[in-house]
Design an enzyme around this catalytic site. Structure first.
Site, PDB file in Angstrom:
ATOM      1  N   ALA A   1       0.885  -1.280   0.170  1.00  0.00           N
ATOM      2  CA  ALA A   1      -0.083  -0.091   0.056  1.00  0.00           C
ATOM      3  C   ALA A   1       0.906   1.236  -0.073  1.00  0.00           C
ATOM      4  O   ALA A   1       0.369   2.361  -0.208  1.00  0.00           O
ATOM      5  CB  ALA A   1      -0.904  -0.034   1.343  1.00  0.00           C
TER       6      ALA A   1
ATOM      7  N   ARG B   1       9.741   8.232  -3.051  1.00  0.00           N
ATOM      8  CA  ARG B   1      11.193   8.663  -3.152  1.00  0.00           C
ATOM      9  C   ARG B   1      11.283   7.967  -4.635  1.00  0.00           C
ATOM     10  O   ARG B   1      12.246   8.165  -5.249  1.00  0.00           O
ATOM     11  CB  ARG B   1      12.083   7.849  -2.219  1.00  0.00           C
ATOM     12  CG  ARG B   1      12.035   8.814  -1.089  1.00  0.00           C
ATOM     13  CD  ARG B   1      13.079   8.252   0.007  1.00  0.00           C
ATOM     14  NE  ARG B   1      12.357   7.248   0.861  1.00  0.00           N
ATOM     15  CZ  ARG B   1      13.183   6.388   1.758  1.00  0.00           C
ATOM     16  NH1 ARG B   1      14.306   6.408   1.530  1.00  0.00           N
ATOM     17  NH2 ARG B   1      12.419   5.555   2.309  1.00  0.00           N
TER      18      ARG B   1
ATOM     19  N   LYS C   1       4.843   2.175  -6.864  1.00  0.00           N
ATOM     20  CA  LYS C   1       6.112   1.757  -6.552  1.00  0.00           C
ATOM     21  C   LYS C   1       6.495  -0.032  -6.812  1.00  0.00           C
ATOM     22  O   LYS C   1       7.359  -0.216  -7.509  1.00  0.00           O
ATOM     23  CB  LYS C   1       6.781   2.023  -5.133  1.00  0.00           C
ATOM     24  CG  LYS C   1       8.193   1.095  -4.769  1.00  0.00           C
ATOM     25  CD  LYS C   1       8.635   1.916  -3.345  1.00  0.00           C
ATOM     26  CE  LYS C   1       8.171   1.153  -2.457  1.00  0.00           C
ATOM     27  NZ  LYS C   1       8.924   1.392  -1.266  1.00  0.00           N
TER      28      LYS C   1
ATOM     29  N   GLN D   1      -6.143  -0.570   1.698  1.00  0.00           N
ATOM     30  CA  GLN D   1      -5.995   0.087   2.913  1.00  0.00           C
ATOM     31  C   GLN D   1      -5.738   1.768   2.398  1.00  0.00           C
ATOM     32  O   GLN D   1      -4.917   2.139   2.010  1.00  0.00           O
ATOM     33  CB  GLN D   1      -4.413  -0.356   3.273  1.00  0.00           C
ATOM     34  CG  GLN D   1      -4.243   0.328   4.717  1.00  0.00           C
ATOM     35  CD  GLN D   1      -2.767   0.232   5.265  1.00  0.00           C
ATOM     36  OE1 GLN D   1      -1.795   0.239   4.132  1.00  0.00           O
ATOM     37  NE2 GLN D   1      -2.401   0.436   6.286  1.00  0.00           N
TER      38      GLN D   1
ATOM     39  N   LYS E   1       8.848 -12.037 -41.337  1.00  0.00           N
ATOM     40  CA  LYS E   1       7.748 -12.060 -40.474  1.00  0.00           C
ATOM     41  C   LYS E   1       6.580 -12.993 -40.804  1.00  0.00           C
ATOM     42  O   LYS E   1       6.426 -13.230 -42.066  1.00  0.00           O
ATOM     43  CB  LYS E   1       7.025 -10.527 -40.673  1.00  0.00           C
ATOM     44  CG  LYS E   1       5.923 -10.394 -39.820  1.00  0.00           C
ATOM     45  CD  LYS E   1       4.782  -9.489 -40.165  1.00  0.00           C
ATOM     46  CE  LYS E   1       4.022 -10.380 -41.235  1.00  0.00           C
ATOM     47  NZ  LYS E   1       2.810  -9.647 -41.799  1.00  0.00           N
TER      48      LYS E   1
ATOM     49  N   ALA F   1      19.834 -11.370 -53.120  1.00  0.00           N
ATOM     50  CA  ALA F   1      19.811  -9.991 -52.226  1.00  0.00           C
ATOM     51  C   ALA F   1      18.871  -8.870 -52.837  1.00  0.00           C
ATOM     52  O   ALA F   1      18.461  -8.931 -53.783  1.00  0.00           O
ATOM     53  CB  ALA F   1      21.286  -9.462 -52.515  1.00  0.00           C
TER      54      ALA F   1
ATOM     55  N   ASN G   1       3.715  -7.959 -49.643  1.00  0.00           N
ATOM     56  CA  ASN G   1       2.611  -8.589 -48.890  1.00  0.00           C
ATOM     57  C   ASN G   1       1.363  -7.772 -48.709  1.00  0.00           C
ATOM     58  O   ASN G   1       0.560  -8.422 -48.084  1.00  0.00           O
ATOM     59  CB  ASN G   1       3.204  -9.531 -47.730  1.00  0.00           C
ATOM     60  CG  ASN G   1       3.611  -8.463 -46.858  1.00  0.00           C
ATOM     61  OD1 ASN G   1       4.262  -7.396 -47.131  1.00  0.00           O
ATOM     62  ND2 ASN G   1       3.681  -8.896 -45.497  1.00  0.00           N
TER      63      ASN G   1
HETATM   64  C1  UD1 Z   1       9.300  -1.984   8.701  1.00  0.00           C
HETATM   65  C2  UD1 Z   1       9.316  -2.327  10.208  1.00  0.00           C
HETATM   66  C3  UD1 Z   1      10.889  -2.483  10.992  1.00  0.00           C
HETATM   67  C4  UD1 Z   1      11.730  -3.110   9.673  1.00  0.00           C
HETATM   68  C5  UD1 Z   1      11.629  -2.496   8.356  1.00  0.00           C
HETATM   69  C6  UD1 Z   1      12.090  -3.302   7.309  1.00  0.00           C
HETATM   70  C7  UD1 Z   1       7.375  -1.855  11.261  1.00  0.00           C
HETATM   71  C8  UD1 Z   1       6.518  -1.054  11.996  1.00  0.00           C
HETATM   72  N1  UD1 Z   1       8.531  -1.580  11.028  1.00  0.00           N
HETATM   73  O1  UD1 Z   1       9.691  -0.519   8.839  1.00  0.00           O
HETATM   74  O2  UD1 Z   1      10.780  -3.027  11.970  1.00  0.00           O
HETATM   75  O3  UD1 Z   1      12.957  -3.231   9.902  1.00  0.00           O
HETATM   76  O4  UD1 Z   1      10.259  -2.311   7.736  1.00  0.00           O
HETATM   77  O5  UD1 Z   1      12.163  -2.700   6.094  1.00  0.00           O
HETATM   78  O6  UD1 Z   1       6.556  -2.702  10.653  1.00  0.00           O
HETATM   79  N2  UD1 Z   1       3.159  -0.646   4.387  1.00  0.00           N
HETATM   80  C9  UD1 Z   1       1.722  -0.750   4.044  1.00  0.00           C
HETATM   81  N3  UD1 Z   1       0.818   0.230   4.662  1.00  0.00           N
HETATM   82  C10 UD1 Z   1       1.343   0.970   5.619  1.00  0.00           C
HETATM   83  C11 UD1 Z   1       2.495   1.156   6.009  1.00  0.00           C
HETATM   84  C12 UD1 Z   1       3.311   0.291   5.418  1.00  0.00           C
HETATM   85  O7  UD1 Z   1       1.389  -1.430   3.192  1.00  0.00           O
HETATM   86  O8  UD1 Z   1       0.285   1.627   6.401  1.00  0.00           O
HETATM   87  C13 UD1 Z   1       3.811  -1.276   3.508  1.00  0.00           C
HETATM   88  C14 UD1 Z   1       4.841  -0.495   2.828  1.00  0.00           C
HETATM   89  O9  UD1 Z   1       4.394  -0.260   1.427  1.00  0.00           O
HETATM   90  C15 UD1 Z   1       6.183  -1.431   2.754  1.00  0.00           C
HETATM   91  C16 UD1 Z   1       6.139  -2.211   4.134  1.00  0.00           C
HETATM   92  O10 UD1 Z   1       4.832  -2.059   4.444  1.00  0.00           O
HETATM   93  O11 UD1 Z   1       5.990  -2.134   1.856  1.00  0.00           O
HETATM   94  C17 UD1 Z   1       7.017  -1.432   5.176  1.00  0.00           C
HETATM   95  O12 UD1 Z   1       6.490  -0.150   5.631  1.00  0.00           O
HETATM   96  P1  UD1 Z   1       7.578   0.803   5.994  1.00  0.00           P
HETATM   97  O13 UD1 Z   1       6.898   2.142   6.178  1.00  0.00           O
HETATM   98  O14 UD1 Z   1       8.726   0.970   4.939  1.00  0.00           O
HETATM   99  O15 UD1 Z   1       8.136   0.450   7.162  1.00  0.00           O
HETATM  100  P2  UD1 Z   1       9.443   0.853   7.694  1.00  0.00           P
HETATM  101  O16 UD1 Z   1       9.249   2.081   8.794  1.00  0.00           O
HETATM  102  O17 UD1 Z   1      10.792   0.708   6.852  1.00  0.00           O
END
Ligand code: UD1
Ligand code: CA
Length: 452
Positions: free
Chosen positions: A10, A15, A22, A73, A348, A377, A383
């Site tokens: 989600a 970035r 993404k 979500q 083709k 050649a 066609n």
């Molecule tokens: C999370 C972990 C952290 C871990 C890290 C590894 C938690 C609270 N923390 O942190 O312990 O070391 O991943 O990369 O879980 N996502 C959703 N919905 C949301 C939030 C996130 O789908 O509401 C998805 C994001 O798209 C992503 C993944 O969950 O693919 C991780 O979310 P991100 O915000 O990157 O977590 P971190 O803060 O990096």
């Protein structure tokens, strides 16, 4: 025990600076989330639930697989909240949580991981890093049992020194998730519902928390920007190249082969630099591929030599054929054994029979060419009349003189000959000769115009 896999996808991916969600950015030509779905599918789960948010419709339209379900979500309130959105779809005993932006997790690693889960055991994938900055840290007690995970932003000085980090991948029983997710609070530094808070709940309620580390650190690397995406692309390509070399394929430079699809390559195949293999590609024994070739959805028979800068797309090539340099085989091309398609030849939707040669500067479209045919050649099959496509037939042993135009529909008979420079509009009988060009006129002592 039945298994459900929840894939979190989600995130906005700010970035990436992209209009594309993404998780749809590709590694080896395949969207990251599709890599994850395929890895999940290798466990044969009863159910795969993708939690989507930003760009959800596009993600839904792109991802394919069996037993897929979707949970929205709308607002990203944290990883715990994200998993909670999937739970209404989950009926299975066990749940594995994966991430749509962690594309290279390997099936073998996942198999070992889920095997350690039962009603009393939660599995957590961790990794020990020299630089754990940014990750949640694994806090263990005096007996080395996992107590909880603390997020970077909530960690004390001492906790920040812990080098074992949370990869985010975990697996546990559905029952535990149903009991614990509603108890999460967002009372933390980021105001989010942390999935990681489940670990403390698990350890307090007497569950075992088992940790497993992947064989390769890159299996759990996530992608937040295009620099990380490119890094994973290289890692993945290198891994594929190494597998091929171990299986008996010679790569002139493993760093200059790109595989974007699924390939089957027999031993003693030699691949020169800057080759791209795309889609489903099968290459039989002893094939030699020169530099700068692109093969997409192609089957190449044993012993065939493909010279530099040849493009093959949607074609079947027999054994001991010779292609290029600079040949272009378009979809629907089929070459029988020992055929030759040389430089600046485009084909083709055509069949080129055994031992036939189309060596230079030619277009062959919608054609059926028999055995032992020689196409001179500069020959063009005309066609297309601007509205419809027509077939050209060249029977066994036909000889087409250079720079001929064969205006389809037209048939050149067995062993028939077409004189060079002919524009052929009528069928040519077996063994016949057709010459269709202006008569040559010679003028003696011709004086060219002179300047001023
Ligand atoms: C999370 C972990 C952290 C871990 C890290 C590894 C938690 C609270 N923390 O942190 O312990 O070391 O991943 O990369 O879980 N996502 C959703 N919905 C949301 C939030 C996130 O789908 O509401 C998805 C994001 O798209 C992503 C993944 O969950 O693919 C991780 O979310 P991100 O915000 O990157 O977590 P971190 O803060 O990096
Ligand atoms: Ca992250």
């Amino acid at each position: 025990m039945s298994l459900a896999v929840v894939i979190l996808a989600a995130g906005k991916g700010t970035r990436m600076k992209s209009a594309l969600p993404k998780v749809l950015h590709a590694v080896a030509g395949k969207p990251m989330v599709q890599h994850v779905v395929d890895a999940a599918a290798s466990l044969d789960p009863a159910n795969i639930i993708i939690v989507y948010g930003h760009g959800g419709e596009q993600v839904k339209a792109t991802v394919t697989g069996e037993q897929l379900a979707w949970a929205e979500q709308a607002e990203q309130l944290g990883t715990g909240h994200a998993v909670a959105q999937a739970m209404p779809h989950v009926k299975e005993d066990m749940v594995l949580v994966l991430y749509g932006d962690v594309p290279l997790i390997r099936p073998d690693t996942l198999k070992e991981f889920v095997a350690s889960v039962d009603d009393n055991t939660l599995a957590l994938m961790t990794l020990t890093l020299n630089n754990p900055n940014g990750y949640g840290r694994i806090v263990r007690d005096g007996q080395n049992n996992v107590q909880r995970i603390v997020e970077q932003k909530d960690a004390s000085e001492a906790e920040l020194g812990i080098q074992e980090i949370n990869t985010g991948i975990l697996a546990c029983s559905r029952r535990f998730l149903e009991e614990s997710l509603p108890k999460l609070s967002s009372n933390n530094a980021q105001g989010e519902y942390y999935l990681t808070d489940l670990i403390a709940m698990a350890s307090q309620s007497g569950l075992n928390v088992e940790t497993l580390q992947p064989n390769e650190g890159w299996e759990v690397d996530g992608v937040n920007d295009r620099v990380q995406l490119a890094r994973l692309e290289r890692i993945f390509q290198q891994a594929q190249a190494e597998t091929l070399m171990r299986d008996g394929v010679t790569l002139r430079d493993p760093a200059r082969l790109d595989i974007r699809g699924s390939v089957q390559i027999a031993s003693d195949v030699i691949i020169d630099v800057n080759v791209i293999l795309d889609g489903d590609v099968t290459i039989e024994e002893g094939v030699i591929i020169g530099p700068n070739c692109v093969l997409r959805d192609a089957n190449i028979g044993a012993g065939t030599v493909i010279e530099a800068n040849t493009l093959i797309d949607g074609a079947i090539v027999g054994e001991n054929c010779q292609l290029g340099p600079y040949a272009r085989l378009r979809p629907g091309t089929e070459l029988a054994d020992n055929a030759k398609v040389g430089n600046f030849v485009e084909t083709k939707k055509s069949y080129i029979g055994e031992g036939s040669k189309v060596n230079h500067l030619t277009y062959i479209g919608d054609s059926q060419i028999g055995k032992g045919v020689n196409v001179g050649a500069g020959t063009i099959t005309c066609n297309y009349d601007g509205a419809n496509k027509f077939q050209t037939v060249m029977k066994d042993g036909a000889f087409i003189g250079s720079n001929s135009s064969l205006v389809a529909p037209v048939t050149i008979g067995e062993n028939a000959t077409v004189g060079a420079g002919s524009t052929i509009t009528k069928d040519v009988d077996d063994n016949g000769l057709a010459v269709a060009r202006g008569q040559q006129r010679n003028v003696a002592n011709w004086q060219r115009p002179k300047k001023g």
